[in-house]
Design an enzyme around this catalytic site. Structure first.
Site, PDB file in Angstrom:
ATOM      1  CB  CYS A  86      -0.821   0.002   1.127  1.00  0.00           C
ATOM      2  SG  CYS A  86      -0.085   0.060   2.932  1.00  0.00           S
ATOM      3  CB  CYS A 125       4.160  -0.363   2.259  1.00  0.00           C
ATOM      4  SG  CYS A 125       3.150  -1.580   2.841  1.00  0.00           S
ATOM      5  CG  ASP A 181      10.061 -33.245  -9.079  1.00  0.00           C
ATOM      6  OD1 ASP A 181      10.753 -34.515  -8.817  1.00  0.00           O
ATOM      7  OD2 ASP A 181      10.156 -32.230  -8.270  1.00  0.00           O
ATOM      8  CG  ASP A 213      10.032 -28.488  -6.950  1.00  0.00           C
ATOM      9  OD1 ASP A 213      10.283 -29.663  -7.437  1.00  0.00           O
ATOM     10  OD2 ASP A 213       9.775 -28.524  -5.732  1.00  0.00           O
TER      11      ASP A 213
END
Lengths: 821, 57
Positions: A110, A113, A515, A710
């Site tokens: 936001c 921040c 995988d 991954d």
């Protein structure tokens, strides 16, 4: 990431800074303006004090969500950022002798921040300028290198709960930005020219129907000529360059018909203007260049967005290692670690180099490197590989292989080789374009020879008319329009597609290889069996183990604690002396003298344990629990299939895509999981290069293979496959090679993606059909000498709109629709 | 109708000014952050610049 909670008003039992629950017994409080703020940990408390100390406590009233909890480890080990070799790549010195760096901030959600980060950076001594870009989450900082180190800046941001990493703007970003500005300028010029020519064309068309004095007509022609020239040669330059490059490489592409059409139309109109006889097509050529340029721009914007999002997933954190030199622990960059150095690795760290454990023992999780689902115990004298992670013990490792010699570096080389061997594919658009050009040239020759025989005076004119009317406009838009809409749709569903042609490759896949660990399975163990011994209850057993293991980072312990949380079983509040025996278990000595032992059967002291565990399929890891002399029970854990795994495999199979499982884990585990998921083939015990080989083998059989993985160990196979997809939290090497990155845990998005790709290709083919249909109507008109500017002016935009409108249909394909089918 | 000989160049000239403005905006980075500036105006960080208002610190 931030918590999904909308409210920023922390209640009594959640942390004021990060919004997470405050663990019992922890007291961090601060009273401000008669309001009591409570914090979950020292980190959050310190972040609050820092923000308040800087006079920025408004931040808490303004933010839209909670901030992350500062991570001690990431705050304290920053010295590697000051390594000159690292800085060389990211830090520039400007004309005034100040340093400049771009930081990629994580956790920005936001405006508050943005504000708090800017302020914190600006208040750091030595900082001259700090500006945060809300759209890209990047901070640009200019500071005095003598007064502050880069690590100080990064530390300041991390200490308040955001994350910052230097960002190499020069690599990709700068190129994109230059390209972007260049394109927008061309678009601006194109829009200006096309718009004005169109207004003038209205006058010309009116004149065409009602009559116009030739002096005005000539005037309009000349003004149009002046306006069209920059549009064709400046705005249209990317197409001409593309066509020229294609010709030089002996490769006909979509740019060729576009450039050809534009040039022929333009020069014909110039000739008409100079001679003062006939009609001009300046409006058509300008609109056509402008519209195609808009398509190009959006296409590249979509690609840049995907590339940016993928880049954000890659960590640029310099890798450090703690080595013992001269009897002292020192933190140094990994590349400075030499063979023979003694490296200290703490729980939660990643092993930086390959080596042998010389002191201590620990559990090593090699899921990323080998695909083994369960962490294994490693003691003194055992080898560990760089890239695996240390779960629960502190060890000292003697470095044996460093830098380019490590297992990790070897895999990266395998990836690079596989990538360089991947043949470039010719896209459907290029094939269509090549044929299109061929057909047009043949037709033009036919027209020319026919009219030379029939009426030589009309020959040239009619041939040129043919070249003008065969507008590749819709043809040029057919692919980009569909690709942009489809990649946008995928992105909304959390799937990043690197480039448009990926969809085309996706549609041609005939086999999917997955995988196991982390892709088809959760990647972490889960409790599947709770077996209390006679006289004990399930919830007491769970509460006890959860209580003992509460603070452990071990994946098995975390699985038990999270199940207890899920079942709303309060872990028993047990304080006492906790001793951890890595790889075996823990012992808790309570103040009252009660002793709990939790861990492996041998460690806990269970005789003949195999006979006591309940029957269960698959390969479970058992954790026993003993209170003094009573064995309370046992919990069985395993790495389970993701919830939608079996369904996904089935869907794929139904769509004609058989699935293979390819894992580095033990064959029996792989077979069991494979059977549960219902895959065609389950290959286990595969090393990274063997995985790539397995892909090649399938390709040798004429299959077009999509690999989904991954881990680091999947990277060579990913690079070898015709298409690579990685799931959330994949290793950096894998993300860097991936064509598609899935940002959610939802395996079913794979199915959606395949069907989206198929629909996209369907739409693209339809679009080609539309544009060919349009040409089929217009070409005979031109060949017989009946084409008029008004026909071109109506037909060209109409065909482009049809194509774009058709592509928009891809917006609404989503996963829900898939379920119904 | 002769007015067109003057009006058309004038119109184009005005359009050209627009084009030049757009290119200037592009070059000077006005299109880099499309969201930030809208929020930036609301940051109350100029207290010490406002006469008669004491900074909180």
């Amino acid at each position: 990431m931030t918590t999904p909670t909308q409210s920023t008003i922390a209640s009594e039992d959640t942390c004021y800074h990060c919004g997470l629950a405050i663990p019992g017994g922890v007291i961090h409080e601060e009273v401000v303006d008669n309001q009591r703020h409570r914090f979950c940990c020292t980190g959050c408390h310190a972040a609050f004090q820092m923000i308040r100390g800087a006079g920025l406590d408004h931040f808490y009233d303004r933010r839209d969500g909670f901030t992350d909890r500062p991570d001690d480890a990431r705050v304290n080990s920053l010295s590697a950022f000051d390594d000159p070799a690292f800085q060389e790549k990211y830090v520039q010195t400007n004309a005034a002798g100040q340093q400049e760096v771009h930081l990629l901030l994580d956790g920005i959600h936001c405006a508050a921040c943005v504000w708090v980060n800017e302020k914190i950076l600006q208040q750091t001594p030595g900082v001259a300028e700090a500006r945060v870009n809300f759209s890209t989450h990047r901070a640009h900082v200019v500071w005095d290198g003598d007064k502050a180190a880069l690590s100080t800046l990064i530390g300041a941001v991390r200490r308040i709960g955001y994350d910052a990493e230097p960002y190499d703007v020069h690599a990709v970003e700068a190129r994109y930005r230059r390209f972007d500005r260049d394109m927008l300028t061309r678009l601006g010029v194109g829009g200006f020219g096309a718009g004005n020519i169109m207004l003038i064309a209205v006058a010309l068309y009116a004149g065409y129907f009602q009559g116009i004095q030739s002096q005005y007509k000539d005037y309009f022609h000349w003004v149009s000529l002046i306006l069209a020239t920059p549009v064709v040669f400046y705005s249209g330059w990317p197409f001409m360059r593309g066509a020229f490059n294609g010709l030089r490489m002996r490769h006909l592409n979509m740019d060729l018909p576009i450039a050809l059409g534009a040039l022929v139309t333009y020069f014909y109109s110039v000739a008409v203007t100079v001679r003062g006889v006939g009609e001009v097509y300046f409006d058509s050529v300008a609109t056509f260049v402008f519209v195609l340029l808009v398509g190009r721009y959006f296409e590249s914007a979509a690609r840049r967005k995907a590339a940016g999002a993928t880049e954000r997933l890659l960590s640029l954190e310099p890798q450090t290692a703690v080595v013992i030199r001269d009897g002292k622990e020192q933190t140094i960059p990994v590349r400075q670690v030499a063979v023979g150095d003694h490296v200290v690795i703490r729980p939660g760290d990643t092993f930086p180099v390959d080596g042998v454990i010389i002191q201590g023992s620990t559990t090593v999780n090699s899921a990323m490197l080998t695909g083994e689902s369960l962490p294994v115990l490693c003691g003194e004298g055992e080898r560990v590989s760089g890239g695996t992670s240390n779960v629960d013990g502190s060890v000292i490792v003697e470095a044996q292989r460093v830098g380019a010699e490590t297992t990790l570096a070897r895999i990266v080389r395998l990836v690079e080789r596989a990538q360089s061997e991947r043949p470039p594919i010719q896209t459907l658009a290029d094939r269509v374009a090549a044929r299109f050009v061929g057909v047009i040239l043949v037709l033009a020759a036919a027209t020319l020879s026919y009219w030379l025989w029939r009426d030589p005076a009309q020959a040239l004119e009619n041939t040129v008319a043919l070249l003008i009317i065969t507008c590749p406009c819709a043809l040029g838009l057919a692919t980009p329009a569909a690709m942009i809409v489809a990649t946008g749709n995928a992105a909304r569903q959390g799937v990043l597609i690197r480039s448009g042609e990926v969809l085309e490759r996706l549609a041609r896949i005939t086999r999917v290889v997955m995988d196991k660990t982390g892709t088809l399975t959760q990647g972490m163990p889960e409790v599947v069996v709770i077996h209390p011994m006679a006289g004990q209850s399930e919830s007491v057993l769970l509460a006890t183990i959860a209580g003992v293991e509460r603070h452990s980072e071990h994946p098995l312990a975390r699985a038990v604690v999270s199940l207890a949380n899920a079942r709303k079983i309060e872990p028993e509040d047990m304080d006492g002396q906790l001793k951890n025996y890595p790889g075996r278990g823990v012992v808790l000595r309570m103040e009252g003298g009660v002793v709990y032992r939790v861990g492996r059967a041998e460690f806990v002291g269970v005789q003949d344990w195999q006979a006591q565990v309940p029957k269960h399929e698959g390969h479970l890891t058992w954790i026993w629990c003993r209170r003094d002399d009573t064995i309370m029970g046992v919990i069985g854990l395993m790495d389970q299939l993701k919830i939608d795994a079996a369904e996904t495999v089935q869907h794929l199979k139904k769509n004609g895509l058989p699935v293979s499982l390819l894992s580095g884990d033990r064959q029996d585990v792989v077979s069991y999981i494979g059977q549960q998921a219902g895959v065609e083939q389950a290959i286990g015990d595969a090393l990274p290069d063997e995985k790539a080989e397995a892909i090649s083998l399938l390709q040798g059989q004429g299959q077009r293979v999509a690999m989904i993985g991954d881990g680091i160990n999947d990277a060579p196979a990913l690079a070898r496959a015709d298409l690579s997809m990685v799931v959330e939290q994949a290793s950096d090497v894998s993300v860097a090679t991936a064509d598609v990155v899935m940002l959610n845990q939802n395996l079913k998005s794979i199915v959606t993606l395949f069907s989206l790709a198929e629909k996209t290709m369907h739409i693209i083919r339809q679009n080609f059909l539309f544009s060919i249909l349009y040409n089929a109507i217009a070409i005979p008109l031109a060949m017989s000498g009946h084409v008029l500017p008004i026909v071109a002016a109506i037909a060209m935009p109409l065909s482009s709109l049809t194509v774009v409108g058709n592509a928009m249909r891809l917006r609404n394909i989503d996963s829900k629709q898939r379920d119904v089918e | 109708m002769d007015a067109i000989y003057i009006l058309l160049p004038v119109a184009l000239f005005l359009g050209l000014i627009g084009l030049i403005l757009m290119i200037w905006a592009l070059k000077s980075g006005q299109f880099e952050d499309m969201e930030g500036p809208a929020h930036r105006i609301l940051f109350d960080d100029d207290d010490d610049l406002i006469p008669g208002k004491k900074s909180k610190k």
